[in-house]
Design a protein around this motif. Sequence first.
Motif, short mmCIF file in Angstrom:
data_model
loop_
_atom_site.label_atom_id
_atom_site.label_comp_id
_atom_site.label_asym_id
_atom_site.label_seq_id
_atom_site.Cartn_x
_atom_site.Cartn_y
_atom_site.Cartn_z
N LYS A 151 0.85 -1.19 0.00
CA LYS A 151 0.00 0.00 0.00
C LYS A 151 0.89 1.24 0.00
CE LYS A 151 -2.88 1.69 3.51
NZ LYS A 151 -3.84 1.41 4.56
N PHE A 152 0.61 2.16 -0.92
CA PHE A 152 1.36 3.41 -0.96
C PHE A 152 0.77 4.38 0.05
CE2 PHE A 152 2.21 2.05 -5.45
CZ PHE A 152 3.52 1.72 -5.22
N VAL A 153 1.65 5.10 0.75
CA VAL A 153 1.20 6.05 1.75
C VAL A 153 1.51 7.50 1.37
CG1 VAL A 153 1.25 4.42 3.67
CG2 VAL A 153 3.30 5.74 3.16
N LYS A 154 2.51 7.70 0.48
CA LYS A 154 2.88 9.06 0.07
C LYS A 154 3.14 9.12 -1.43
CE LYS A 154 5.31 10.49 4.25
NZ LYS A 154 6.62 10.88 4.77
N VAL A 186 7.29 9.98 -7.41
CA VAL A 186 7.78 8.86 -6.62
C VAL A 186 6.69 8.46 -5.63
CG1 VAL A 186 9.54 8.15 -4.93
CG2 VAL A 186 10.17 9.65 -6.84
N PHE A 187 6.47 7.15 -5.50
CA PHE A 187 5.55 6.63 -4.49
C PHE A 187 6.36 6.08 -3.33
CE2 PHE A 187 3.25 5.31 -8.54
CZ PHE A 187 2.40 6.40 -8.55
N GLN A 188 5.83 6.20 -2.11
CA GLN A 188 6.45 5.58 -0.95
C GLN A 188 5.44 4.62 -0.33
OE1 GLN A 188 7.67 8.13 2.31
NE2 GLN A 188 9.14 6.61 3.01
N ASP A 189 5.89 3.38 -0.03
CA ASP A 189 4.97 2.42 0.57
C ASP A 189 5.06 2.46 2.09
OD1 ASP A 189 7.16 0.83 1.37
OD2 ASP A 189 6.83 -0.69 -0.17
N TYR A 209 9.40 4.13 -4.99
CA TYR A 209 9.22 3.59 -6.34
C TYR A 209 9.07 4.73 -7.33
CZ TYR A 209 8.04 -0.63 -3.73
OH TYR A 209 8.08 -1.70 -2.87
N LEU A 210 9.88 4.74 -8.39
CA LEU A 210 9.69 5.70 -9.47
C LEU A 210 8.40 5.33 -10.20
CD1 LEU A 210 13.27 5.93 -10.98
CD2 LEU A 210 12.02 7.78 -9.88
N LYS A 211 7.53 6.27 -10.41
CA LYS A 211 6.24 5.99 -11.04
C LYS A 211 6.41 5.30 -12.38
CE LYS A 211 2.03 8.06 -12.76
NZ LYS A 211 1.40 9.26 -13.24
N ARG A 212 7.31 5.80 -13.21
CA ARG A 212 7.50 5.22 -14.56
C ARG A 212 7.95 3.76 -14.49
NH1 ARG A 212 6.69 9.11 -18.99
NH2 ARG A 212 8.03 7.80 -20.23
N LEU A 213 8.91 3.47 -13.60
CA LEU A 213 9.37 2.10 -13.45
C LEU A 213 8.27 1.21 -12.89
CD1 LEU A 213 13.03 2.13 -12.06
CD2 LEU A 213 12.23 1.19 -14.21
N TYR A 214 7.52 1.73 -11.94
CA TYR A 214 6.43 0.96 -11.34
C TYR A 214 5.37 0.60 -12.38
CZ TYR A 214 2.93 -0.67 -8.07
OH TYR A 214 2.02 -1.45 -7.40
N VAL A 255 9.36 19.07 -4.72
CA VAL A 255 8.38 20.11 -5.03
C VAL A 255 7.19 19.98 -4.08
CG1 VAL A 255 6.81 21.03 -6.78
CG2 VAL A 255 9.07 20.18 -7.45
N TYR A 256 6.70 18.75 -3.92
CA TYR A 256 5.63 18.52 -2.96
C TYR A 256 5.63 17.07 -2.49
CZ TYR A 256 2.70 16.49 -6.70
OH TYR A 256 2.20 15.73 -7.73
N GLU A 257 5.01 16.87 -1.36
CA GLU A 257 4.79 15.55 -0.77
C GLU A 257 3.37 15.55 -0.24
OE1 GLU A 257 6.24 13.45 3.32
OE2 GLU A 257 7.79 14.42 2.12
N LYS A 258 2.59 14.54 -0.61
CA LYS A 258 1.21 14.48 -0.14
C LYS A 258 0.83 13.03 0.11
CE LYS A 258 -0.86 14.51 -4.75
NZ LYS A 258 -1.74 15.21 -5.65
N PRO A 259 -0.24 12.82 0.87
CA PRO A 259 -0.69 11.45 1.11
C PRO A 259 -1.13 10.80 -0.21
CG PRO A 259 -1.78 12.97 2.61
CD PRO A 259 -1.04 13.79 1.60
N ALA A 260 -0.90 9.50 -0.33
CA ALA A 260 -1.37 8.77 -1.50
C ALA A 260 -2.89 8.77 -1.52
CB ALA A 260 -0.82 7.35 -1.47
#
Length: 73
Positions: free
Chosen positions: A2-5, A22-25, A31-36, A62-67
Amino acid sequence: MKFVKVLAFTTPSAPPEMMIIVFQDEAGWFYLKRLYELEGPATPFSSIEELEMAVGEKLTLVYEKPAPGQKEK
């Protein structure tokens, strides 16, 4: 998993409107979005510094927000 950020970064060589997403679990992996999108969860990164080495450039947040589906803390 599950991604959280969701984090967005710029690089010195890209136009400001072009961002690296980028996603963070919940375990802390990045995880780089493109690679994912291409590989699924096959290529996680342990840190932003490791991501910078893979991209070959300094990343500027630039920004960080909840997934989606996560609440703002």
